[in-house]
Motif scaffolding. Structure first.
Motif, PDB file in Angstrom:
ATOM      1  N   GLY A 143       0.898  -1.229   0.167  1.00 33.50           N
ATOM      2  CA  GLY A 143      -0.081   0.012   0.039  1.00 33.50           C
ATOM      3  C   GLY A 143       0.776   1.298  -0.101  1.00 33.50           C
ATOM      4  O   GLY A 143       0.553   2.153  -0.771  1.00 33.50           O
ATOM      5  N   GLU A 144       1.765   1.245   0.885  1.00 33.47           N
ATOM      6  CA  GLU A 144       2.826   2.345   0.881  1.00 33.47           C
ATOM      7  C   GLU A 144       3.435   2.683  -0.542  1.00 33.47           C
ATOM      8  O   GLU A 144       3.538   3.701  -0.985  1.00 33.47           O
ATOM      9  CB  GLU A 144       3.845   2.320   1.772  1.00 33.47           C
ATOM     10  N   LEU A 145       3.940   1.587  -1.155  1.00 32.07           N
ATOM     11  CA  LEU A 145       4.562   1.674  -2.507  1.00 32.07           C
ATOM     12  C   LEU A 145       3.698   2.060  -3.471  1.00 32.07           C
ATOM     13  O   LEU A 145       3.958   3.072  -4.430  1.00 32.07           O
ATOM     14  CB  LEU A 145       5.143   0.412  -2.867  1.00 32.07           C
ATOM     15  N   LEU A 146       2.324   1.641  -3.321  1.00 33.77           N
ATOM     16  CA  LEU A 146       1.316   2.106  -4.439  1.00 33.77           C
ATOM     17  C   LEU A 146       1.007   3.538  -4.186  1.00 33.77           C
ATOM     18  O   LEU A 146       1.002   4.323  -5.185  1.00 33.77           O
ATOM     19  CB  LEU A 146       0.021   1.527  -4.378  1.00 33.77           C
ATOM     20  N   GLY A 147       1.135   4.093  -3.046  1.00 36.14           N
ATOM     21  CA  GLY A 147       0.933   5.690  -2.610  1.00 36.14           C
ATOM     22  C   GLY A 147       2.102   6.450  -3.360  1.00 36.14           C
ATOM     23  O   GLY A 147       1.895   7.302  -3.819  1.00 36.14           O
ATOM     24  N   GLN A 148       3.212   5.744  -3.021  1.00 33.63           N
ATOM     25  CA  GLN A 148       4.471   6.519  -3.630  1.00 33.63           C
ATOM     26  C   GLN A 148       4.356   6.646  -5.215  1.00 33.63           C
ATOM     27  O   GLN A 148       4.767   7.550  -5.890  1.00 33.63           O
ATOM     28  CB  GLN A 148       5.762   5.869  -3.050  1.00 33.63           C
ATOM     29  N   ILE A 149       3.861   5.472  -5.949  1.00 37.29           N
ATOM     30  CA  ILE A 149       3.926   5.555  -7.189  1.00 37.29           C
ATOM     31  C   ILE A 149       2.691   6.321  -7.845  1.00 37.29           C
ATOM     32  O   ILE A 149       2.871   7.287  -8.591  1.00 37.29           O
ATOM     33  CB  ILE A 149       3.440   4.098  -7.844  1.00 37.29           C
ATOM     34  N   ARG A 150       1.624   6.686  -7.154  1.00 30.44           N
ATOM     35  CA  ARG A 150       0.687   7.487  -7.353  1.00 30.44           C
ATOM     36  C   ARG A 150       1.101   9.007  -7.291  1.00 30.44           C
ATOM     37  O   ARG A 150       0.719   9.849  -8.030  1.00 30.44           O
ATOM     38  CB  ARG A 150      -0.566   7.163  -6.366  1.00 30.44           C
ATOM     39  N   ASP A 151       1.986   9.126  -6.008  1.00 29.88           N
ATOM     40  CA  ASP A 151       2.470  10.394  -5.818  1.00 29.88           C
ATOM     41  C   ASP A 151       3.354  10.989  -6.956  1.00 29.88           C
ATOM     42  O   ASP A 151       3.375  12.267  -7.516  1.00 29.88           O
ATOM     43  CB  ASP A 151       3.298  10.764  -4.470  1.00 29.88           C
ATOM     44  N   LEU A 152       4.220  10.085  -7.503  1.00 29.04           N
ATOM     45  CA  LEU A 152       5.218  10.238  -8.497  1.00 29.04           C
ATOM     46  C   LEU A 152       4.439  10.484  -9.618  1.00 29.04           C
ATOM     47  O   LEU A 152       4.847  10.989 -10.557  1.00 29.04           O
ATOM     48  CB  LEU A 152       6.282   9.215  -8.647  1.00 29.04           C
ATOM     49  N   GLN A 153       3.492   9.785 -10.044  1.00 28.74           N
ATOM     50  CA  GLN A 153       2.731  10.082 -11.389  1.00 28.74           C
ATOM     51  C   GLN A 153       1.808  11.268 -11.331  1.00 28.74           C
ATOM     52  O   GLN A 153       1.056  11.521 -12.395  1.00 28.74           O
ATOM     53  CB  GLN A 153       1.835   8.917 -11.534  1.00 28.74           C
ATOM     54  N   ALA A 154       1.427  11.755 -10.166  1.00 31.03           N
ATOM     55  CA  ALA A 154       0.686  12.978 -10.016  1.00 31.03           C
ATOM     56  C   ALA A 154       1.337  14.143 -10.980  1.00 31.03           C
ATOM     57  O   ALA A 154       2.572  14.426 -10.928  1.00 31.03           O
ATOM     58  CB  ALA A 154       0.467  13.542  -8.712  1.00 31.03           C
ATOM     59  N   GLU A 155       0.457  15.033 -11.459  1.00 32.49           N
ATOM     60  CA  GLU A 155       0.981  16.033 -12.387  1.00 32.49           C
ATOM     61  C   GLU A 155       1.336  17.144 -11.566  1.00 32.49           C
ATOM     62  O   GLU A 155       0.690  17.447 -10.644  1.00 32.49           O
ATOM     63  CB  GLU A 155      -0.043  16.441 -13.621  1.00 32.49           C
ATOM     64  N   TRP A 156       2.246  17.777 -11.923  1.00 30.87           N
ATOM     65  CA  TRP A 156       2.910  19.025 -11.210  1.00 30.87           C
ATOM     66  C   TRP A 156       2.086  20.298 -11.697  1.00 30.87           C
ATOM     67  O   TRP A 156       1.964  20.438 -12.899  1.00 30.87           O
ATOM     68  CB  TRP A 156       4.319  19.311 -11.276  1.00 30.87           C
ATOM     69  N   THR A 157       1.733  21.163 -10.871  1.00 27.47           N
ATOM     70  CA  THR A 157       0.953  22.364 -11.053  1.00 27.47           C
ATOM     71  C   THR A 157       2.168  23.373 -11.622  1.00 27.47           C
ATOM     72  O   THR A 157       3.266  23.313 -11.211  1.00 27.47           O
ATOM     73  CB  THR A 157       0.116  22.812  -9.936  1.00 27.47           C
ATOM     74  N   GLU A 158       1.780  24.487 -12.256  1.00 31.49           N
ATOM     75  CA  GLU A 158       2.457  25.496 -12.558  1.00 31.49           C
ATOM     76  C   GLU A 158       3.100  26.251 -11.532  1.00 31.49           C
ATOM     77  O   GLU A 158       4.184  26.418 -11.194  1.00 31.49           O
ATOM     78  CB  GLU A 158       1.822  26.430 -13.519  1.00 31.49           C
ATOM     79  N   GLU A 159       2.081  26.220 -10.385  1.00 36.82           N
ATOM     80  CA  GLU A 159       2.789  26.954  -9.239  1.00 36.82           C
ATOM     81  C   GLU A 159       3.630  26.170  -8.506  1.00 36.82           C
ATOM     82  O   GLU A 159       4.766  26.738  -8.082  1.00 36.82           O
ATOM     83  CB  GLU A 159       1.542  27.092  -8.276  1.00 36.82           C
ATOM     84  N   ALA A 160       3.502  24.777  -8.443  1.00 36.97           N
ATOM     85  CA  ALA A 160       4.447  23.956  -7.819  1.00 36.97           C
ATOM     86  C   ALA A 160       5.849  23.874  -8.578  1.00 36.97           C
ATOM     87  O   ALA A 160       6.690  24.322  -7.932  1.00 36.97           O
ATOM     88  CB  ALA A 160       3.957  22.553  -7.683  1.00 36.97           C
ATOM     89  N   ILE A 161       5.678  24.054  -9.745  1.00 33.51           N
ATOM     90  CA  ILE A 161       6.896  24.092 -10.454  1.00 33.51           C
ATOM     91  C   ILE A 161       7.955  25.315 -10.287  1.00 33.51           C
ATOM     92  O   ILE A 161       9.119  25.542 -10.163  1.00 33.51           O
ATOM     93  CB  ILE A 161       6.594  23.773 -12.228  1.00 33.51           C
ATOM     94  N   GLU A 162       6.805  26.254 -10.371  1.00 38.35           N
ATOM     95  CA  GLU A 162       7.747  27.569 -10.268  1.00 38.35           C
ATOM     96  C   GLU A 162       8.235  27.944  -8.744  1.00 38.35           C
ATOM     97  O   GLU A 162       9.269  28.340  -8.825  1.00 38.35           O
ATOM     98  CB  GLU A 162       6.455  29.067 -10.432  1.00 38.35           C
ATOM     99  N   ARG A 163       7.263  27.350  -7.826  1.00 40.31           N
ATOM    100  CA  ARG A 163       8.071  27.520  -6.469  1.00 40.31           C
ATOM    101  C   ARG A 163       9.257  26.642  -6.161  1.00 40.31           C
ATOM    102  O   ARG A 163      10.254  27.209  -5.710  1.00 40.31           O
ATOM    103  CB  ARG A 163       6.907  27.058  -5.504  1.00 40.31           C
ATOM    104  N   ILE A 164       9.349  25.436  -6.653  1.00 40.86           N
ATOM    105  CA  ILE A 164      10.680  24.635  -6.743  1.00 40.86           C
ATOM    106  C   ILE A 164      11.494  25.234  -7.403  1.00 40.86           C
ATOM    107  O   ILE A 164      12.521  25.219  -7.072  1.00 40.86           O
ATOM    108  CB  ILE A 164      10.209  23.284  -7.243  1.00 40.86           C
ATOM    109  N   THR A 165      11.418  25.765  -8.582  1.00 44.64           N
ATOM    110  CA  THR A 165      12.383  26.463  -9.342  1.00 44.64           C
ATOM    111  C   THR A 165      13.010  27.693  -8.680  1.00 44.64           C
ATOM    112  O   THR A 165      14.216  27.921  -8.597  1.00 44.64           O
ATOM    113  CB  THR A 165      11.864  26.902 -10.760  1.00 44.64           C
ATOM    114  N   THR A 166      12.009  28.467  -8.078  1.00 43.66           N
ATOM    115  CA  THR A 166      12.444  29.541  -7.459  1.00 43.66           C
ATOM    116  C   THR A 166      13.529  29.169  -6.303  1.00 43.66           C
ATOM    117  O   THR A 166      14.627  29.811  -5.981  1.00 43.66           O
ATOM    118  CB  THR A 166      11.379  30.385  -6.890  1.00 43.66           C
ATOM    119  N   GLU A 167      12.859  28.070  -5.505  1.00 40.63           N
ATOM    120  CA  GLU A 167      13.727  27.619  -4.289  1.00 40.63           C
ATOM    121  C   GLU A 167      14.973  26.976  -4.789  1.00 40.63           C
ATOM    122  O   GLU A 167      16.099  27.316  -3.939  1.00 40.63           O
ATOM    123  CB  GLU A 167      12.784  26.415  -3.421  1.00 40.63           C
TER     124      GLU A 167
END
Length: 122
Positions: free
Chosen positions: A48-72
């Motif tokens: 179950g934990e591994l499936l959750g990690q896979i699901r998290d990795l497959q989630a699409e990144w929002t523009e705001e998250a990409i911008e925040r991470i790039t700035t950071e």
């Protein structure tokens, strides 16, 4: 990938639960030990934990998250450069201080030698 994991989980849960529900342990292979309920629970939890990690990795990144991470990331890179420059400066100061200390030690030794033997300086 997720489909394979889900198929594995489904097949494991059907096989393991059917043995315990029927109470028929005679089908178990001789010399092989039956997995305990705790082991099965631990395996299912891990899956179950591994499936959750896979699901998290497959989630699409929002523009705001990409911008925040790039700035950071940019900010952190600048901080690393500044710390590296500070480190070089402090290293140079340390080397200079050690050199001065060695010079002062030689000077003190020379003066002590003069005091100990005043005839040699005349």
């Amino acid at each position: 990938m997720i489909r394979l994991v889900r198929q594995y989980v489904a097949s494991r849960s059907i096989r393991s639960s059917s043995r315990f529900q029927r109470g028929n342990r005679s089908r178990a292979r001789p010399g092989k030990r039956e997995p305990t309920h705790a082991e099965i629970l631990a395996q299912r939890t891990r899956i179950g934990e591994l499936l959750g990690q896979i699901r998290d990795l497959q989630a699409e990144w929002t523009e705001e998250a990409i911008e925040r991470i790039t700035t950071e990331n940019t900010t952190l890179k600048q901080r690393v450069r500044q710390l590296a420059a500070d480190n070089r400066t402090l290293d140079e100061r340390l080397k200079a201080s050690r050199s001065n200390l060695r010079f002062q030690d030689r000077r003190v030794a020379d003066l002590e030698a003069r005091i100990a033997d005043p005839a040699s300086t005349i």
